[in-house]
Structures are given as C-alpha cells and as structure tokens.
Design an enzyme around this catalytic site. Structure first.
Site, PDB file in Angstrom:
ATOM      1  N   LEU A  61       5.743  -7.481   2.495  1.00  0.00           N
ATOM      2  CA  LEU A  61       5.509  -7.171   1.342  1.00  0.00           C
ATOM      3  C   LEU A  61       7.232  -7.000   1.693  1.00  0.00           C
ATOM      4  O   LEU A  61       8.079  -6.585   2.263  1.00  0.00           O
ATOM      5  CB  LEU A  61       4.944  -6.100   1.359  1.00  0.00           C
ATOM      6  CG  LEU A  61       3.536  -5.930   1.369  1.00  0.00           C
ATOM      7  CD1 LEU A  61       2.780  -4.544   1.547  1.00  0.00           C
ATOM      8  CD2 LEU A  61       3.130  -6.852   0.186  1.00  0.00           C
ATOM      9  N   VAL A 112      13.039  -9.043   7.436  1.00  0.00           N
ATOM     10  CA  VAL A 112      12.195  -7.882   7.383  1.00  0.00           C
ATOM     11  C   VAL A 112      10.701  -8.075   7.390  1.00  0.00           C
ATOM     12  O   VAL A 112      10.216  -7.097   7.755  1.00  0.00           O
ATOM     13  CB  VAL A 112      12.898  -7.316   5.754  1.00  0.00           C
ATOM     14  CG1 VAL A 112      12.306  -6.513   5.158  1.00  0.00           C
ATOM     15  CG2 VAL A 112      14.232  -7.295   6.232  1.00  0.00           C
ATOM     16  N   GLY A 162       8.876  -6.954  10.596  1.00  0.00           N
ATOM     17  CA  GLY A 162       8.673  -5.764  10.500  1.00  0.00           C
ATOM     18  C   GLY A 162       7.173  -5.215   9.195  1.00  0.00           C
ATOM     19  O   GLY A 162       6.872  -4.538   9.608  1.00  0.00           O
ATOM     20  N   HIS A 163       7.549  -5.447   8.208  1.00  0.00           N
ATOM     21  CA  HIS A 163       7.280  -5.210   7.067  1.00  0.00           C
ATOM     22  C   HIS A 163       6.000  -6.290   6.357  1.00  0.00           C
ATOM     23  O   HIS A 163       6.691  -6.595   5.122  1.00  0.00           O
ATOM     24  CB  HIS A 163       8.072  -4.635   6.327  1.00  0.00           C
ATOM     25  CG  HIS A 163       7.714  -3.595   5.127  1.00  0.00           C
ATOM     26  ND1 HIS A 163       6.818  -3.830   3.779  1.00  0.00           N
ATOM     27  CD2 HIS A 163       8.135  -2.422   5.072  1.00  0.00           C
ATOM     28  CE1 HIS A 163       7.097  -2.437   3.100  1.00  0.00           C
ATOM     29  NE2 HIS A 163       7.469  -1.550   4.280  1.00  0.00           N
ATOM     30  N   PHE A 164       5.312  -6.530   6.472  1.00  0.00           N
ATOM     31  CA  PHE A 164       4.205  -6.042   7.976  1.00  0.00           C
ATOM     32  C   PHE A 164       4.050  -7.163   8.891  1.00  0.00           C
ATOM     33  O   PHE A 164       4.170  -8.337   7.783  1.00  0.00           O
ATOM     34  CB  PHE A 164       3.075  -5.279   6.950  1.00  0.00           C
ATOM     35  CG  PHE A 164       3.504  -4.063   6.835  1.00  0.00           C
ATOM     36  CD1 PHE A 164       4.076  -3.091   7.690  1.00  0.00           C
ATOM     37  CD2 PHE A 164       3.690  -4.036   5.512  1.00  0.00           C
ATOM     38  CE1 PHE A 164       3.857  -1.710   6.811  1.00  0.00           C
ATOM     39  CE2 PHE A 164       3.566  -2.772   4.366  1.00  0.00           C
ATOM     40  CZ  PHE A 164       4.560  -1.726   4.723  1.00  0.00           C
TER      41      PHE A 164
END
Lengths: 91, 157
Positions: free
Chosen positions: B44, B34, B37-39
C-alpha cells in the site's frame, strides 16, 4: 468590531492563547510567545479577514537590518495600525 | 513515480494561474522497496507519501505562480483525509489549488482521485524561501520542465 478585536480573536483561536491575555500592548512574540508556524497561520487568517497581504518578508528584512524594531510591527497596537494602513491602501 | 526517490509526480497536465490550479498525473509503480515494508504481502502507498504527492503538485503550482523565484517548503498539513487504500499500478489524478499567496508563505488545498473516486485531500501551508543556490534552482527548474511545466511559467520566459 475593531481591528484589535478581530486580530486578538484570530490569535486566540489560532494559538490557543486565552483571549483575555491579549492586550493592545502585547508583543506577539515576546509576550504571547507565538512561534513562527502559528504566526504563519495568524498572518494567513489576517490576510483573508482584511483582504490584504501583510508584507512579512519586507518587515523581517527591516528588523534584521536594523531599520525597524520588532515592536514597530509585532506589538498588537502597532500591528493593528499597519493592518489598517494596508487595508486603507487597498480600498 | 519513484517512491523511494520522492519523485511523486509523473507529469503536469495543466496549469491555470487565473484559476490558481495545477493538474498532474502519476501511476503507482508495480514494485518499490517501499512496499517491502509497507506492508509485506499487502503493498500500500503510505499515507505520508500521498500527502507528499499533493505537496509536490502544490509546490509546482506555487513555483509557477512565482516564476520559480522561490521554493516552497511544506510546514503545515491540515484536514488531511486518507479515504482509501492505494495499491500498486493505481493511476492517480492530482489537483492542487492555490488558496493564498502571501508574503513568504503560501496556502493550497489539494486532492487525488483515481477513476473519479477521491482518494485523499488536505490543506497545505508552505514557507517560501529563495533557492539556496543557482545550481539547486536549475535542478528544480529542470525537474519542472521534465514534468511538462509550460514554458510560460519557467524562468526566462
């Protein structure tokens, strides 16, 4: 304030239906177009306001198996009568 | 906590049905797909996963209340506030309170804190429905047991 006025106010505030469009003869689903999610919010607000637990599962089952019609529970005047009965039974 | 598998609760630490409250804990993993991509370069926890974490804690509370006879499905989020960034390895204290157990639905409010500081909170509405089948029900009960759900609230107790 009558049960009808309280319920009509709740519906209007929850679903943005103009208060003046809600009458004792209004069918909450067919006439007012309240969807299932808004109806959950309305039932929650009614449960809290009247200190009751509207038996939605039992009512839905009765409608689905044909022992009751949607009008029995979801026309405003009938809904208010049921609410009064539930509140009286709890008192 | 396995973000990519939506396993948001590490352990249930207490259930008090008289008070209508469940407490749980989780620790954000150091690494997760996760965070790729975030970020990129600024990992986060997505706010939607914090909402999901509060929903899962509330869900276990609702199932404790109904002795795992019906499963809650999230249908509404109100007054959701995401107050601060949540980074990898953050320890989370999750509290869910049952506001109302209606017929076919339930309403909770929940919050997450870290080091005593509130991270997020919201009110959640759930539709409660029978489990689709016994196998699925057993899986959910097993998950509750793994997380430390007290036996008093599990089926057959």
């Amino acid at each position: 304030m009558s049960t009808f006025d309280k319920v009509a106010d709740i519906i209007s505030e929850t679903s943005e239906i103009p208060r003046e469009e809600i009458t004792t003869e209004s069918h909450t689903i067919d006439d007012l177009g309240i969807d299932s999610l808004d109806f959950l919010d309305i039932v929650f607000a009614i449960d809290k306001e009247f200190g009751i637990k509207i038996p939605m599962e039992a009512w839905t089952e009765e409608v689905n198996n044909g022992t009751a019609s949607t009008e029995d529970y979801f026309v405003m005047k009938n809904l208010c009568t049921r609410i009064d009965e539930l509140a009286a039974a709890k008192a | 906590m396995h973000l990519e598998y939506f396993q948001m609760v590490d352990r249930i630490t207490s259930v008090d049905l008289a008070a209508g409250q469940l407490s749980a804990q989780s620790t954000v993993p150091e690494k997760s797909p996760v965070f790729e991509g975030h970020f990129p370069g600024m990992p986060l926890v997505p706010g939607v996963l914090l909402i999901e974490t509060m929903a899962q804690a509330s869900g276990f509370l609702i199932m404790a209340a109904n002795r795992f006879t019906a499963m809650p499905f999230l249908v509404g989020v109100k007054q959701g506030k995401l107050r601060t960034f949540v980074e990898p390895q953050t320890a989370l204290d999750i509290v869910a309170d049952l506001d109302h157990e209606g017929s076919g639905y339930a309403v909770s409010h929940a919050s997450i804190k870290s080091d005593g500081k509130k991270i997020c909170d919201c009110q959640l509405t759930f539709k409660t429905m029978p489990f689709p089948d016994d196998k699925f029900a057993a899986m959910i009960v097993g998950r509750g047991r793994e997380l430390g759900m007290p036996g008093d609230f599990l089926p057959g107790s």
